[in-house]
Design an enzyme around this catalytic site. Structure first.
Site, short mmCIF file in Angstrom:
data_model
loop_
_atom_site.label_atom_id
_atom_site.label_comp_id
_atom_site.label_asym_id
_atom_site.label_seq_id
_atom_site.Cartn_x
_atom_site.Cartn_y
_atom_site.Cartn_z
N GLU A 135 26.65 -87.96 24.05
CA GLU A 135 28.05 -87.52 24.18
C GLU A 135 28.40 -87.72 25.65
OE1 GLU A 135 30.29 -86.08 22.07
OE2 GLU A 135 29.11 -85.74 20.26
N GLU A 161 37.58 -91.65 20.60
CA GLU A 161 36.64 -91.51 21.72
C GLU A 161 36.50 -92.82 22.48
OE1 GLU A 161 33.18 -89.87 19.77
OE2 GLU A 161 34.25 -88.05 19.19
ZN ZN Z 1 32.38 -88.12 18.20
#
Ligand code: ZN
Length: 418
Positions: free
Chosen positions: A380, A175
């Site tokens: 997120e 990520e």
């Molecule tokens: Zn994650």
């Protein structure tokens, strides 16, 4: 829903390490709440890998489908009238192309680009050299990994008994926008050119761990086949599959929800709670400073939402709501509202269990439950898509920074009422 659940259970699981040859990358746009629910259910099942989760009608999910499940998944999409677009019929080609483009770039720390682990360590040294006057900037390794890399913390402090604002990122190796955004947060605090950064640093110490999972992060840079690595790199006894999902390994309702017991799965929770060196290091450190921490923000991608505790369910399968939910929700709303007001993106907010899916053993839940940190968040971040271009870094920073400023103001307001 039930019928489909049975179909999925019959899927031949393809969870081993793969080269993505013949894998499909698909954008799926749910058009009804039922389709959203069905996609959330599918997330993480049997090797189907959601790079970008969806949470609302009209909001596309980005998923990778293993080669041997492509036809059955498309069949299920058609059965559920799901609108989808196949972005790639061979993910391996896309990964190779991106890898070659990255390899053409000079290897030097660049705050406006994605950086290797080595470059980030060098960048942290540069940040320390730019420490604001009257402040201390200290590097501290809170632990190390099975491959011997440091889990490095940068503390920006002033004398006095001050609360700590904590940011961490890259517990999930792939990520990359998370550590890139976190480095920008570090930069705005160190630079002290922004009026909000000045007033916040007058009150609080700031702690940053840019890479919580160094071995996994290094591996995600190694080759095109390894770009999508999520776990750490510790070997698993009795299995050829490597790695534990560190964000399922914390001693917080470990293994109760959304965690695999299969070492080949990308949500493998480990052999026991806190079996992993990275988890042990973070847990010990967070417990040692917990009473001083004003807020903990553990940054992930990609879904455009902010999650608060908890991720787990009770014996009846109901999501567990913490005692501090009202306060946590107010702070999360301040974060998401400020983000929405920045570039008009839509952000969902709520407990991890209710908002994305039940999943236990995460940093955030441990911070709240065991380290006594009331305000623990998991943002997120934005897209577009899972692997956005470097131009997304500044946009991500701008909205997250606005979110951070608004959240801390809200926390101050909430705590002044006590
Ligand atoms: Zn994650």
């Amino acid at each position: 829903m039930k019928v489909l659940a049975v179909c999925l259970a019959l899927f031949a699981a393809s969870l081993a390490q793969v080269d993505y040859e013949g894998y499909h990358l698909v954008n799926v746009v749910p058009e009804t709440p039922e389709q959203v629910e069905w996609l959330l259910y599918l997330d993480g099942k049997d090797g189907i890998d959601f790079l970008k989760s969806t949470h609302q009608v009209g909001n596309a999910a980005e998923i990778i489908i293993p080669k041997d499940q492509v036809s059955r998944t498309y069949y299920l999409f058609s059965k559920t009238n799901m609108r989808y677009f196949t972005a790639s019929t061979n993910v391996a080609d896309d990964l190779k192309r991106n890898f070659l483009m990255r390899n053409d770039k000079p290897k030097v720390f660049n705050i406006n680009d994605f950086n290797t682990f080595e470059d980030i360590l060098a960048g942290l040294d540069d940040f320390v050299a730019r420490c604001p006057s009257g402040a201390s900037c200290t590097l501290e390794d809170i632990g190390d990994t099975v491959e011997g890399r440091p889990i490095r913390l940068l503390k920006i402090t002033k004398p006095g008994d001050r609360k700590i604002v904590w940011f961490d990122s890259a517990i999930h190796a792939r990520e990359w926008l998370a550590p890139a955004t976190n480095l920008k947060l570090l930069d705005v605090i160190i630079s002290q050119q922004d009026s909000n950064a000045v007033s916040l640093f007058n009150k609080y110490d700031f702690y940053f761990v840019i890479i919580m999972n160094p071995d996994g992060y290094v591996y995600s840079w190694q080759d095109s086949d390894t770009r999508l690595w999520r776990k750490n790199r510790s070997p698993n006894v009795g299995s050829s599959c490597v790695g534990t999902d560190l964000n399922r390994n914390y001693d917080a309702n470990w293994l109760s929800d959304g965690t695999s017991t299969n070492p080949c799965s990308f949500t493998y929770g480990g052999t026991s709670a806190a079996s992993e060196k990275e988890t042990q290091a973070a847990q010990n450190y967070l417990r040692s400073i917990g009473s001083r921490v004003l807020s903990l923000t553990s940054i992930h991608t990609t879904a455009e939402m902010i999650l608060i505790p908890y991720g787990h369910t009770d014996d009846n399968g109901e999501c567990v709501i913490p005692a501090d939910h009202q306060k946590q929700m107010s702070a999360a709303n301040a974060f998401a509202d400020a983000i929405e007001n920045t570039f008009s993106t839509s952000w969902k907010r709520g407990t991890a269990c209710l908002t994305i899916y039940p999943a236990s053993g995460a940093t955030m839940d441990y911070a709240y439950d065991k380290a006594g940190i009331t305000y623990a968040f998991t943002p997120e971040l934005r897209g577009p898509g899972f692997d956005p271009p470097a131009s997304a870094i500044q946009l991500s920073f701008q909205e997250v920074w606005n979110g951070v400023v608004a959240t801390i103001a809200k926390i101050e307001e909430l705590e002044s009422m006590n």
